[in-house]
Write an enzyme that holds these catalytic residues in place. Sequence first.
Site, PDB file in Angstrom:
ATOM      1  N   SER A  98       0.899  -1.187  -0.076  1.00  0.00           N
ATOM      2  CA  SER A  98       0.005   0.008  -0.002  1.00  0.00           C
ATOM      3  C   SER A  98       0.740   1.111   0.026  1.00  0.00           C
ATOM      4  O   SER A  98       0.448   2.326  -0.280  1.00  0.00           O
ATOM      5  CB  SER A  98      -0.872   0.142   1.227  1.00  0.00           C
ATOM      6  OG  SER A  98      -0.109   0.099   2.532  1.00  0.00           O
ATOM      7  N   ASP A 260      -1.875   7.707  10.016  1.00  0.00           N
ATOM      8  CA  ASP A 260      -2.087   6.330  10.586  1.00  0.00           C
ATOM      9  C   ASP A 260      -0.779   5.779  11.097  1.00  0.00           C
ATOM     10  O   ASP A 260      -0.720   4.504  11.314  1.00  0.00           O
ATOM     11  CB  ASP A 260      -2.869   5.298   9.712  1.00  0.00           C
ATOM     12  CG  ASP A 260      -1.965   5.119   8.512  1.00  0.00           C
ATOM     13  OD1 ASP A 260      -0.840   5.581   8.658  1.00  0.00           O
ATOM     14  OD2 ASP A 260      -2.570   4.442   7.608  1.00  0.00           O
ATOM     15  N   HIS A 263       1.402   5.045   6.631  1.00  0.00           N
ATOM     16  CA  HIS A 263       1.529   5.625   5.138  1.00  0.00           C
ATOM     17  C   HIS A 263       2.221   7.149   5.304  1.00  0.00           C
ATOM     18  O   HIS A 263       1.993   7.861   6.331  1.00  0.00           O
ATOM     19  CB  HIS A 263       0.141   5.670   4.736  1.00  0.00           C
ATOM     20  CG  HIS A 263      -0.465   4.225   4.369  1.00  0.00           C
ATOM     21  ND1 HIS A 263      -1.383   3.676   5.219  1.00  0.00           N
ATOM     22  CD2 HIS A 263      -0.202   3.258   3.458  1.00  0.00           C
ATOM     23  CE1 HIS A 263      -1.471   2.391   4.878  1.00  0.00           C
ATOM     24  NE2 HIS A 263      -1.062   2.197   3.787  1.00  0.00           N
TER      25      HIS A 263
END
Length: 789
Positions: A98, A260, A263
Amino acid sequence: MKSNLISPEFLKYVTIDVGKIIAFGLVLLAIGYHTVLHSLYGQNSCQWLLTDGHSAGNGSWQPYGCMMHTYKQKDSVTCAKYIAQWSERLHVVFVGDSRIRQLYFRTVNSLSDEPTEAFKAHSDLLYEHPSGSAVVEFLWQPIVNGSMLNAINSLSERSIRPTMVIAGCATVGINPANCALSNLYLFSPSLIDLSASSKVIWMLQDPVDEEAMWESRRMITNQQVDQYNVAAQRTLSGSSIHIWSSSKQLAQKYTKQSQDGLHMPDVVLSLDIQLLWNLLCNEHLQFRDGQCCTRPEAVSNLQLFTAAFFFLWFHIYLPIHSILIAAPLWLLTRETKKPSLDLEKAAVDAKAAPNLKKDALVALAKLGLIMTYFFLADRNNYFMKTNKHYSHLHFFLAFIYFVFLGLFFSEKSKQTKVLHRDQTDEWKGWMQIVILIYHYTGASQVLPIYMQVRVLVSTYLFTSGFGHFCFFWNKADYSIHRFCMVMFRMNFLVIVLCFVMNRPYQFYYFVPLVSFWFLVIYSTMAMWPRVSAATQGAYSSGGVLYMLLKFFLLVAIITLFYASEVLFEQVFLTQPIQSLFVSADSSIHEWRFRWQLDRFSTIYGMVFGLFFILGQKVKLWDDSGDAGLFSVPVNAAVGFVALIGFIGYSVFASTCESKPSCNHIHSYIAFIPIVCYILLRNLPGWLRVRYSTLFAWFGRISLELFIGQYHIWLAADTQGLLVLIPSSPGLNTLLCSFIFVCIAHEIHCITGVLAPILVPSDLKLLLRNCVVFACVLLPVAISRGVFFA
């Protein structure tokens, strides 16, 4: 008791000549140091871009040793289209988790303003630019395992391999077993195979904010991330795969901004994408402020001929210099029956006779060495370069420092006249220092500072108009020798640099500007009827009227050229003078911009000079001593008006909305702060007779400082900064500045030596030299198409 800390014996060695010797030694040390750096770490600026750097403040990043261009969307699209012209298309593939997906989306956004389409988690993604010139692809492979190996192999099996592959992952694979670490070596051969046709980059993992992590991700720690990065470096280093570690460095500063904890924040993503676009596009688009991943500019035939010329003169100088030193010693030591007095006389004669030729040889040999340094500094990647990063602190700290330094080195002048030589040298000096600080710190982006510096450039043209007008009025010397001498002193360095650095004459815009306006001044004063102090009735109403009519005619012609762009281009794009006014892309836009910006500044100086001389004639003021120019009440009133004018322009510079609107008004009101400064500087007698010796010293070499900064203080044609000592910005600034000032002074001395030799007072010799110079330029002009439309 008198202090002996600084003895007269020590002070006699603190001279500019000693400084030049030290500067020469420092240049040799810098060359040796960079030779060692290149031999140990290579000269690949692409590797520097991906490997190292530091935060430069204001959310910017400075790669190690090279300059990074800031890519906007139009630049990225242009790059994609350019690559598509020479290959199939730009195809960038991101492989990973991600985090890598974040880079994919940011790359897509850098190519298009269209909103990102909704996507399904844990899936591959594909974007194609509407023009068909670029494809950006994302392959969801969050763990280093067989699935990633198959994805890499599939890229290698495609008929058209991607332009660049960016791979990286760790966070999903981090678990108590940490099994992903052992799989790295399994797919490295596939990556190496892919790198034979594609640029393959393995991205090291950025740190995480452990405190902000979700509970389900608590097993991901910075210790495990570091272990993963170490394993990746150990496995892939030494191969053809590029390891991207600078992203991890820049992310360390912004880890706490992550929403978070896992990221990357927007500032990191933006800088990462800038690094990638510089890696992909700099070599193709050749931005002057994007030196990373570019090859040095190709050496032209003209540069080769110039190098051969200086090489020849240097090797002629060495043996002749040795003979000149050895001859007097030989005459003094050889056996002879003549008296010793004759021997001494012969030695003195032998030493003195060839002085003119010797001085020219020495000057040309020194000039050749200096030009070699210019070339090394700004025409290849031997020395490093960095971007400018503006901050108010850097600009104003340097400005305040030099103000106090200049005030410290001040003394009383022997001259008391308004605008005496010491004062004008001081004026040029502090203005030049401000301009240097302005360029070095990149302050042009701050509109009020930009406008104040515009006044300084206008002041140079104002003082040029004033000084040359006063000279022609008082001396009435319109000889060819006078004209050629002024043009030589202004243009000598620039012409040499055009040959050495392979740049058009207009690139050094200030010298073409002052040369053009000197030609205008000379033509205005020399045209009939000539009015000067030697002319009968020059101070009468008729003489003044003639001069004012000349000024009016000159203003009318300038206004006509400004109003008609067609007329302007027809005149200045006429062969063969076109080459003097166009830039490297054969555009006249830069010349028109500079010309119209200060189109009245020189005339303001000439008009001021006329009324200045008339005021002296009728004794409007008294500047024969150190008293005030006028009586105390008049002094106070004039000073108040001048102060209001000075403050008024500063308010205008701080409140105008944009550079175009400011520049438009500036050309009409530039004389206000200049005349106000002259009044404030000269009204008090005690201030008029004092001057800064430091600023005056810099003022005498202001032209050499202005031109020399392009290549040996700044870099990349003024877009960046020269780096002799990497990773130490403060020490590097001191070293580069010291060398730069010493070289500027030496060039000033060389110009002074060559001027009477190349521009002799004898008309026949002068014409001969002009013919020789024309013959040298003729083949160059023909090869550059000067005589052909």
